[in-house]
Scaffold this active site. Structure first.
Site, short mmCIF file in Angstrom:
data_model
loop_
_atom_site.label_atom_id
_atom_site.label_comp_id
_atom_site.label_asym_id
_atom_site.label_seq_id
_atom_site.Cartn_x
_atom_site.Cartn_y
_atom_site.Cartn_z
N ASN A 1 0.84 -1.21 0.00
CA ASN A 1 0.00 0.00 0.00
C ASN A 1 0.87 1.26 0.00
O ASN A 1 0.57 2.23 -0.70
CB ASN A 1 -0.94 0.00 1.21
CG ASN A 1 -2.20 -0.81 0.95
OD1 ASN A 1 -3.03 -0.42 0.14
ND2 ASN A 1 -2.31 -1.95 1.60
N LEU A 42 -2.23 1.19 18.65
CA LEU A 42 -1.64 2.40 19.21
C LEU A 42 -2.47 2.89 20.39
O LEU A 42 -3.69 2.77 20.39
CB LEU A 42 -1.54 3.47 18.13
CG LEU A 42 -0.62 3.05 16.96
CD1 LEU A 42 -0.90 3.85 15.72
CD2 LEU A 42 0.84 3.17 17.39
N HIS A 61 -8.14 -0.89 6.26
CA HIS A 61 -8.49 -2.14 6.92
C HIS A 61 -9.10 -3.08 5.88
O HIS A 61 -9.97 -2.68 5.11
CB HIS A 61 -9.51 -1.86 8.04
CG HIS A 61 -9.87 -3.11 8.80
ND1 HIS A 61 -9.01 -3.69 9.70
CD2 HIS A 61 -10.98 -3.88 8.78
CE1 HIS A 61 -9.58 -4.78 10.19
NE2 HIS A 61 -10.77 -4.92 9.64
N THR A 94 -9.32 6.53 15.20
CA THR A 94 -9.78 7.02 16.50
C THR A 94 -9.34 5.99 17.54
O THR A 94 -8.92 4.88 17.18
CB THR A 94 -11.31 7.19 16.53
OG1 THR A 94 -11.89 5.90 16.31
CG2 THR A 94 -11.80 8.16 15.47
N LEU A 110 -10.74 0.72 17.97
CA LEU A 110 -10.12 -0.02 16.85
C LEU A 110 -11.02 -0.08 15.61
O LEU A 110 -12.18 -0.53 15.70
CB LEU A 110 -9.78 -1.44 17.33
CG LEU A 110 -9.04 -2.32 16.33
CD1 LEU A 110 -7.62 -1.82 16.12
CD2 LEU A 110 -9.04 -3.77 16.80
N THR A 162 -5.59 -5.65 -4.35
CA THR A 162 -5.50 -4.85 -5.59
C THR A 162 -6.41 -3.62 -5.50
O THR A 162 -6.07 -2.56 -6.03
CB THR A 162 -5.90 -5.67 -6.84
OG1 THR A 162 -7.24 -6.11 -6.68
CG2 THR A 162 -5.00 -6.87 -7.05
N GLN A 163 -7.52 -3.77 -4.80
CA GLN A 163 -8.43 -2.62 -4.63
C GLN A 163 -7.89 -1.63 -3.61
O GLN A 163 -8.07 -0.42 -3.73
CB GLN A 163 -9.82 -3.12 -4.22
CG GLN A 163 -10.50 -3.97 -5.26
CD GLN A 163 -10.64 -3.24 -6.58
OE1 GLN A 163 -11.10 -2.11 -6.65
NE2 GLN A 163 -10.19 -3.88 -7.65
C1 GRF Z 1 -3.31 -4.84 3.91
O1 GRF Z 1 -4.24 -5.84 3.61
C2 GRF Z 1 -3.94 -3.85 4.83
O2 GRF Z 1 -5.31 -3.66 4.61
C3 GRF Z 1 -3.73 -4.47 6.17
O3 GRF Z 1 -2.47 -5.08 6.10
C4 GRF Z 1 -2.15 -5.37 4.74
C5 GRF Z 1 -0.87 -4.67 4.46
O4 GRF Z 1 -0.35 -4.94 3.22
N1 GRF Z 1 -3.88 -3.50 7.21
P1 GRF Z 1 0.90 -4.10 2.69
O5 GRF Z 1 1.98 -4.12 3.77
O6 GRF Z 1 0.45 -2.71 2.38
O7 GRF Z 1 1.35 -4.85 1.48
#
Ligand code: GRF
Length: 197
Positions: A14, A97, A113, A145, A148, A176-177
């Protein structure tokens, strides 16, 4: 300059999608926005090498080196605040956190998430969606916030659950999304902030 700090724990795909969007869509020229640091709680996070290769400063704040969550949070906050972040982006950052930390970044911290919140907060979202017989799954970008996975929802993407899916095929389809909606949600914030300044 609008400083963006990204926190990762693992592969950082990401984070990579966000950095690539920043480059391709010229966030610096258009919005004065820059990814000023990528910080990980794990020294071996693969994404750190990639970020370093892009010329982005990287840091490690190893949670195992701190006796309590409060001490870790304080060290992480100090490392982050050196970059004066206007936006903190949690991208696969796998630590919960503390409330004080979250409060410090109130209104300027985002998370992604891998579920259609408010369904399946917490861990193992894909297996739980499969176990529940969901026909659709997805991902959510939300503000962070103290509760969680419960902050304001900024973006969601939906994918179908296929009959022969397992946890990893579903996770890959959702991921991918994630790579599309996370950069888009951040750019929307940059656009709004830029237009209001
Ligand atoms: C992703 O599925 C994200 O939604 C979740 O952890 C995964 C992290 O993937 N919180 P990356 O490290 O970004 O490849």
């Amino acid at each position: 300059m609008f400083s963006i700090v990204i926190l990762i724990s693992g592969s950082g795909s990401n984070m990579q999608a966000i950095v690539q969007a920043a480059q391709a869509r010229q966030w610096q020229a258009r919005y004065g926005a820059k990814i000023t640091a990528v910080i990980s709680n794990k020294a071996n996070a693969k994404g750190l090498i990639w970020a370093h290769e892009q010329g982005i400063p990287t840091e490690v704040v190893d949670h195992t080196a701190y006796a309590s969550r409060a001490l870790f949070d304080a060290a992480l906050q100090a490392a982050m605040d050196a970059y004066k972040p206007q936006l903190v982006v949690l991208a696969g950052f796998m630590r919960i956190l503390g409330a004080d930390f979250v409060q410090h970044y109130a209104g300027r911290m985002l998370n992604i998430h891998p579920s259609l919140l408010p369904a399946f907060t917490g861990l193992h979202t894909h297996q739980r969606a499969l176990d529940a017989g969901c026909r659709f799954a997805g991902a959510t970008v939300h503000r962070v916030t103290p509760l969680l996975d419960a902050g304001e929802i900024l973006a969601q993407a939906v994918v179908p659950v296929l009959n022969n899916d397992n946890e990893s095929t579903l996770a890959a389809r959702v991921l991918t999304q994630e790579h599309i909606i996370y950069p888009a949600a951040i750019e929307k914030i940059l656009l709004c902030t830029h237009n209001n300044s």
